[in-house]
Design an enzyme around this catalytic site. Structure first.
Site, PDB file in Angstrom:
ATOM      1  CG  ASP A 159      32.712  71.500  40.702  1.00  0.00           C
ATOM      2  OD1 ASP A 159      33.862  71.933  40.494  1.00  0.00           O
ATOM      3  OD2 ASP A 159      32.206  70.592  40.020  1.00  0.00           O
ATOM      4  CG  ASP A 163      34.584  76.121  37.127  1.00  0.00           C
ATOM      5  OD1 ASP A 163      35.121  77.002  37.828  1.00  0.00           O
ATOM      6  OD2 ASP A 163      34.708  74.906  37.351  1.00  0.00           O
ATOM      7  NE  ARG A 216      40.943  74.689  39.933  1.00  0.00           N
ATOM      8  CZ  ARG A 216      40.195  73.607  39.756  1.00  0.00           C
ATOM      9  NH1 ARG A 216      38.891  73.742  39.580  1.00  0.00           N
ATOM     10  NH2 ARG A 216      40.740  72.399  39.752  1.00  0.00           N
TER      11      ARG A 216
END
Length: 321
Positions: A159, A163, A216
């Site tokens: 993942d 985040d 990202r």
């Protein structure tokens, strides 16, 4: 990445800053810039002057970081995780030396405030765990860590490395290394979360190195981001502003990167971006909307792009404080 908002001690178990710190038993002097965060996370003090506790096992670490009392937890050695361990408010988590940290999972800062995470190696966070998740939290400083995985697996095998979501706010991400990963750092987890996220997700990234991270870097929805003095090497798509986000991209260096900044991919609503003083290194930009965020509401010093690569190489990552 878990979206369950229930507060838990930890998801799965397997197995502030002072003027001078002790890492690995040796006193380490730090510059003023390294003893307190700048940017949106300014004012974060973590556990402050609480007496440090050193842990070397998962069970001891999970117990030490629980609760909201002021605490400084020193991690000695590399601890294997499956899932994430929750970090309480008013906490400093500090790696000992240059090789301590976590592998296989990560840390979750959920419904917390005033948290510092420094000098850790965080590697290979197997999905659905992020290396670090910041969720419904405020005043967070992520500093001098080394995040990594590999790109030998499918992009969803691991993942995110870091985040930040669910209306988290006032976060600084500084002097970290991110390497060998598909999904670097996502700010705002969903296009459908505007009611919660709008007016929040204020994040500063400075003096970080992103090496062989596909995308990202960061991807920002709804919030306000300041990305300055970072070094990005080998990205497909680096900075991504979408869903009305405002992103100031200032005095960074991009190398071997296809698209340095985009505002018009992957979401129904474009974002906004302002670029100044960057060395794009031949990378393309896709700016459909020029932003209005040009003056951050804090004091900072952005060095010229010409010195960024050397500064970041010398100072970013674990073992540098």
């Amino acid at each position: 990445m878990s979206t369950n908002l229930s507060r838990r001690r930890f998801m799965v178990m397997t197995g502030g800053a002072a003027a001078a710190m002790t890492l690995g038993g040796l006193p380490q002097a730090a510059s003023a810039a390294e003893t307190a965060p700048t940017g949106f996370g300014a004012g974060t003090t973590g556990g402050g002057s609480a007496t440090p506790v050193t842990v070397s096992t998962l069970s001891a670490f999970a117990a030490a970081v629980e609760g909201d009392a002021a605490k400084v937890v020193r991690v000695s050695g590399l601890i294997t995780l499956s899932g994430q361990v929750d970090i309480g408010s008013n906490t400093t988590v500090l790696g000992v030396g240059s090789s301590s940290g976590f592998t296989g999972g990560g840390l979750r800062i959920i419904e917390a405030t005033n948290v510092i995470v420094r000098n850790l190696n965080i590697s290979k966070p197997l999905a659905p765990a992020d290396g670090i998740t910041v969720q419904e939290s405020t005043r967070v400083w992520i500093d001098h860590n080394a995040f990594s995985a590999d790109r030998d697996h499918d992009k969803d095998y691991y993942d995110g490395l870091l985040d930040i979501n669910h209306a988290s706010d006032y976060v600084t991400v500084s002097w970290n290394t991110f390497r060998d990963h598909f999904k670097g750092s996502l700010v705002g987890h969903s296009d459908n979360n505007g009611d919660e996220d709008t007016g929040h997700l204020r994040v500063t990234y400075h003096h970080n190195q992103f090496n062989n991270v596909y995308s990202r870097i960061p991807s920002l929805r709804f919030g306000t981001g300041h990305f300055y003095n970072n070094h990005v090497v080998g990205a497909d798509t680096a900075c991504h502003s979408r869903m009305g986000a405002q992103l100031l991209v200032e005095n960074n260096v991009f190398a071997s990167t296809k698209v340095a900044v985009t505002t018009n991919r992957s979401s129904d609503i474009d974002g906004y971006a302002v670029l100044r003083g960057n060395d794009l290194g031949g990378a393309a930009t896709e700016i459909s909307q020029v932003g209005s965020f040009t003056t951050p509401p804090y004091s900072y010093t952005a060095e010229a792009a010409s010195t960024v690569a050397a500064s970041v190489a010398a100072g970013a990552g674990a073992g540098r404080i």
